[in-house]
Structures are given as C-alpha cells and as structure tokens.
Scaffold this motif. Structure first.
Motif, PDB file in Angstrom:
ATOM      1  N   THR A 188       0.845  -1.195   0.000  1.00 17.42           N
ATOM      2  CA  THR A 188       0.000   0.000   0.000  1.00 17.42           C
ATOM      3  C   THR A 188       0.882   1.247   0.000  1.00 17.42           C
ATOM      4  O   THR A 188       1.042   1.908   1.035  1.00 17.42           O
ATOM      5  N   PRO A 189       1.478   1.598  -1.138  1.00 19.64           N
ATOM      6  CA  PRO A 189       2.314   2.796  -1.199  1.00 19.64           C
ATOM      7  C   PRO A 189       1.488   4.050  -0.925  1.00 19.64           C
ATOM      8  O   PRO A 189       0.283   4.087  -1.192  1.00 19.64           O
ATOM      9  N   VAL A 190       2.130   5.067  -0.391  1.00 19.88           N
ATOM     10  CA  VAL A 190       1.432   6.289   0.016  1.00 19.88           C
ATOM     11  C   VAL A 190       2.000   7.499  -0.711  1.00 19.88           C
ATOM     12  O   VAL A 190       3.143   7.491  -1.179  1.00 19.88           O
ATOM     13  N   ASP A 191       1.184   8.557  -0.794  1.00 16.67           N
ATOM     14  CA  ASP A 191       1.683   9.787  -1.409  1.00 16.67           C
ATOM     15  C   ASP A 191       1.510  11.022  -0.533  1.00 16.67           C
ATOM     16  O   ASP A 191       2.167  12.033  -0.765  1.00 16.67           O
ATOM     17  N   ILE A 192       0.649  10.953   0.470  1.00 13.51           N
ATOM     18  CA  ILE A 192       0.443  12.104   1.351  1.00 13.51           C
ATOM     19  C   ILE A 192       0.508  11.651   2.803  1.00 13.51           C
ATOM     20  O   ILE A 192      -0.127  10.661   3.191  1.00 13.51           O
ATOM     21  N   PHE A 193       1.289  12.373   3.596  1.00 15.41           N
ATOM     22  CA  PHE A 193       1.372  12.121   5.033  1.00 15.41           C
ATOM     23  C   PHE A 193       1.549  13.448   5.748  1.00 15.41           C
ATOM     24  O   PHE A 193       2.337  14.299   5.327  1.00 15.41           O
ATOM     25  N   GLU A 194       0.806  13.623   6.830  1.00 13.68           N
ATOM     26  CA  GLU A 194       0.885  14.851   7.610  1.00 13.68           C
ATOM     27  C   GLU A 194       0.642  14.497   9.071  1.00 13.68           C
ATOM     28  O   GLU A 194      -0.259  13.714   9.379  1.00 13.68           O
ATOM     29  N   LEU A 195       1.437  15.072   9.980  1.00 13.99           N
ATOM     30  CA  LEU A 195       1.383  14.672  11.384  1.00 13.99           C
ATOM     31  C   LEU A 195       1.536  15.881  12.300  1.00 13.99           C
ATOM     32  O   LEU A 195       2.443  16.695  12.124  1.00 13.99           O
ATOM     33  N   TYR A 196       0.640  15.973  13.288  1.00 15.31           N
ATOM     34  CA  TYR A 196       0.650  17.065  14.256  1.00 15.31           C
ATOM     35  C   TYR A 196       0.625  16.509  15.675  1.00 15.31           C
ATOM     36  O   TYR A 196       0.066  15.431  15.921  1.00 15.31           O
ATOM     37  N   ILE A 197       1.196  17.254  16.607  1.00  9.85           N
ATOM     38  CA  ILE A 197       1.125  16.902  18.027  1.00  9.85           C
ATOM     39  C   ILE A 197       0.715  18.128  18.833  1.00  9.85           C
ATOM     40  O   ILE A 197       0.888  19.266  18.418  1.00  9.85           O
ATOM     41  N   LYS A 198       0.163  17.858  20.026  1.00 17.08           N
ATOM     42  CA  LYS A 198      -0.215  18.957  20.936  1.00 17.08           C
ATOM     43  C   LYS A 198      -0.181  18.444  22.376  1.00 17.08           C
ATOM     44  O   LYS A 198      -0.612  17.321  22.639  1.00 17.08           O
TER      45      LYS A 198
END
Length: 235
Positions: free
Chosen positions: A225-235
């Motif tokens: 399952t190759p991916v093209d978009i990844f975004e990660l946030y923390i709080k």
C-alpha cells in the motif's frame, strides 16, 4: 498551526509531512520511491521482496504532547489482505510483529505504542479474513477491540465489488480518503468520520518520536500500500 482538521482548535505543531503530488517532493529516509504508469506522480513504499515493514521516524523535537493528529493517503497494489495474517498468526498480535497490509503509526520503543493504523482490504465486497473488519457482514473472526488496535484504525479497499484483483495499482480509488466506499465497505466510511484525518488522545504525556511504518504481510512484489500524502501534528 491550525487544528481545524484535528479538534477544531489551535495549538498544534506539525512534526511530519510529505506530499508526493508536489513537484520535487522526495520520500523520507527509510521509504523507497515507487513509480507506476497509471498515476502521474511517484509514491513512497517498501523495498522490493520485503514482507516486513519499511520505517521512517519523525522527531517530536523534545515537545511534550498527549494528542496526535494526522492524515495518510495511499493506494492498493494487487491483493492486499487487511488483517488476514494478523488474525492467523499469534506472534503478529504483538505490535513489534505487526503483519498487516497498510500503515502503522506508533510512538516509543520496547515496545512501540499504537497510535493509529491505515489498513487496506482485498475488495470492497469481501467479508472474510481478507476483508476490512468494518465491512458490513464481516465474518473474519477478528475482534479488534480485544487487541491493541481497538477502534483506532481506518480500513478501505481500492478494488470495486466483483472486480478481478490483478497486479495493478488501483489509482482511481485512493485508500482512507472516505470516498468511493461502495457496497459492504460503506460502513467503513461513516458520515461523521474525519477521514483521511485521525485524532488520538494518548493516556499519558510523552516526548517520544513518532514512527511511520509501511507494512506488508507478503512480499512487496505481490501486495503493498504505497502512500503519497502524510501529515502529522502533536499537541
């Protein structure tokens, strides 16, 4: 940064990002660039003939957090089997041996701690062990609520009902975007879902770095399952 896609509030810090649809984008260290003839941009995936996980880590930069939010978009290549191997292999129930077709997001080590999983199912109309457990009529026998995964996952297939699943990239139906969830898969994409975005409140505060793993239950040549978009946030 704006947390509109997380909890609707501010105070979030972005610690991970790549978008392969953008010109000049590259895969992060640990992931391998994949090129396919039926999509106009490269994807990030695993090394050929590897039935384990490819891994990349995003630093928390020492920030203390207990909330995590992000998004992943991927694609089905050939016959991905959701939790099929996970259900049948007692060792795979340990997070260190997570034999699933999809993406695992964790923090910490020895052992890793589960945050979220993005999983690919064989086909939208399946109900057996190769299907998404959220599919209507699922009969695969796996109760994720009794595992470390719980309800903290998304599962979708890129293959339409009764479609012959061949050695292709299913580029017209991206995974985990909450769209084109047809037939029995409709219950995997409820109207109140934030897909492709996830939000997770952790039990304790931590400064752990966060690991993204792209996993395959078999060799990369037959399913991944190759991916093209990844975004990660923390709080």
């Amino acid at each position: 940064m704006n947390g509109i896609n997380c909890d609707g509030e501010g105070g979030w810090t972005r610690v991970g990002y790549f978008n392969m649809t953008q010109s000049g984008a590259t895969c992060p260290t640990g992931l391998t660039q994949k090129n396919f003839t039926n999509i106009d941009h490269p994807l990030c995936g695993t090394v050929a003939n590897n039935n384990n996980c490819a891994s990349t880590t995003f630093s928390s930069n020492g920030l203390t957090y207990n909330e995590v939010c992000g998004q992943v978009r991927g694609y089905q290549f050939f016959r991905i089997l959701a939790f099929h191997r996970y259900a049948g292999d007692k060792n795979s129930s340990i997070i260190e041996n997570f034999t699933v077709d999809g993406v695992s997001i964790t923090h910490g080590s020895n052992p890793r701690k589960h945050i979220w999983a993005y999983v690919g199912g064989f086909r939208e109309d399946r109900t057996d062990t190769r299907a998404c457990p959220c599919n209507t009529g699922y009969s695969g026998g796996l109760d994720l609520n009794a595992t470390f995964i719980g309800s903290h996952y998304y599962c979708e297939s890129g293959a339409d009902p009764v479609q012959s699943v061949t050695g292709d990239l299913y580029a017209t139906d991206p995974l985990w975007d909450g769209q084109q969830c047809d037939d029995r898969e409709s219950t995997c994409c409820p109207a109140n879902s934030k897909m492709p975005w996830f939000y997770r409140s952790l039990d304790t505060q931590t400064t752990d770095d966060i690991e993204l793993r792209l996993c395959s239950s078999e060799t990369e040549a037959t399913r991944h399952t190759p991916v093209d978009i990844f975004e990660l946030y923390i709080k």
